[in-house]
Design a protein around this motif. Structure first.
Motif, PDB file in Angstrom:
ATOM      1  N   CYS A   1     -87.815  -5.616  15.461  1.00 40.03           N
ATOM      2  CA  CYS A   1     -88.829  -6.446  15.703  1.00 40.03           C
ATOM      3  C   CYS A   1     -90.082  -4.597  14.959  1.00 40.03           C
ATOM      4  O   CYS A   1     -90.130  -3.600  15.285  1.00 40.03           O
ATOM      5  N   GLN A   2     -90.426  -4.543  13.735  1.00 40.48           N
ATOM      6  CA  GLN A   2     -91.348  -3.683  13.687  1.00 40.48           C
ATOM      7  C   GLN A   2     -93.258  -4.440  12.939  1.00 40.48           C
ATOM      8  O   GLN A   2     -92.787  -4.688  11.994  1.00 40.48           O
ATOM      9  N   ASP A   3     -94.000  -3.463  12.963  1.00 42.28           N
ATOM     10  CA  ASP A   3     -95.265  -3.993  12.481  1.00 42.28           C
ATOM     11  C   ASP A   3     -95.364  -4.305  10.795  1.00 42.28           C
ATOM     12  O   ASP A   3     -95.721  -4.737  10.214  1.00 42.28           O
ATOM     13  N   SER A   4     -94.649  -2.858   9.839  1.00 47.03           N
ATOM     14  CA  SER A   4     -94.778  -3.215   8.392  1.00 47.03           C
ATOM     15  C   SER A   4     -93.772  -4.005   7.915  1.00 47.03           C
ATOM     16  O   SER A   4     -93.836  -4.517   7.430  1.00 47.03           O
TER      17      SER A   4
ATOM     18  N   GLU B   1     -94.216  -7.205   9.022  1.00 45.75           N
ATOM     19  CA  GLU B   1     -95.655  -7.630   8.725  1.00 45.75           C
ATOM     20  C   GLU B   1     -96.356  -9.163   8.781  1.00 45.75           C
ATOM     21  O   GLU B   1     -96.563 -10.327   8.246  1.00 45.75           O
TER      22      GLU B   1
END
Length: 138
Positions: free
Chosen positions: A79-82, A84
């Motif tokens: 899980c990464q904000d990048s 999107e």
């Protein structure tokens, strides 16, 4: 006036005395069937889907896929904000037997379901399965 901490205070060793009581997981109410019912589960934080047992050398299962953004390919797993993703969360989960989540990765929707059961002939912790449904808008 309150006393400010000095450099000597920060360097002084601190003594931590553990509370003289048994660990909660060692209490009788957390043993037997209760402990076995929690053996397998979605115990892998910071990944979109991860299944493992509560042992140090557990088999690890999970989900990984390739997403496309602006004509470039990206691997999705952690899980990464990048990434999107517009949505990624469990919509239903009881912490023990089942869970359902929806992940929306641009024009692709992934729905995952985790189900665990304990029947005669099941191994320790029961049997589990994961179902993954994928729909693309293109």
């Amino acid at each position: 006036m309150p006393r400010l901490c000095s450099v000597e205070d920060a360097q002084r060793p601190r003594v931590v005395t553990p509370f003289p009581a048994p660990k909660i997981m060692d209490l009788p109410q957390f043993q037997g069937e209760h402990k076995e019912s929690l053996y397998w589960g979605t115990y892998r934080p910071q990944v979109y889907l991860g299944i493992r047992a509560r042992t140090p050398q557990s088999l690890v299962a999970g989900l990984m896929w390739i997403g496309v953004k602006d004509g470039r390919y990206f691997v999705r797993h952690v899980c990464q904000d990048s990434d999107e993703l517009s949505t990624y969360s469990w919509t239903h989960h009881n912490g023990r037997d089942y869970g359902h989540q929806v992940l929306i990765d641009h024009c692709m929707t992934l729905a995952t379901s985790f189900l665990k059961s304990k029947e005669d002939g099941s191994g320790y912790g029961g049997d589990w399965t994961v179902r993954i449904d994928v729909k693309s808008e293109k």
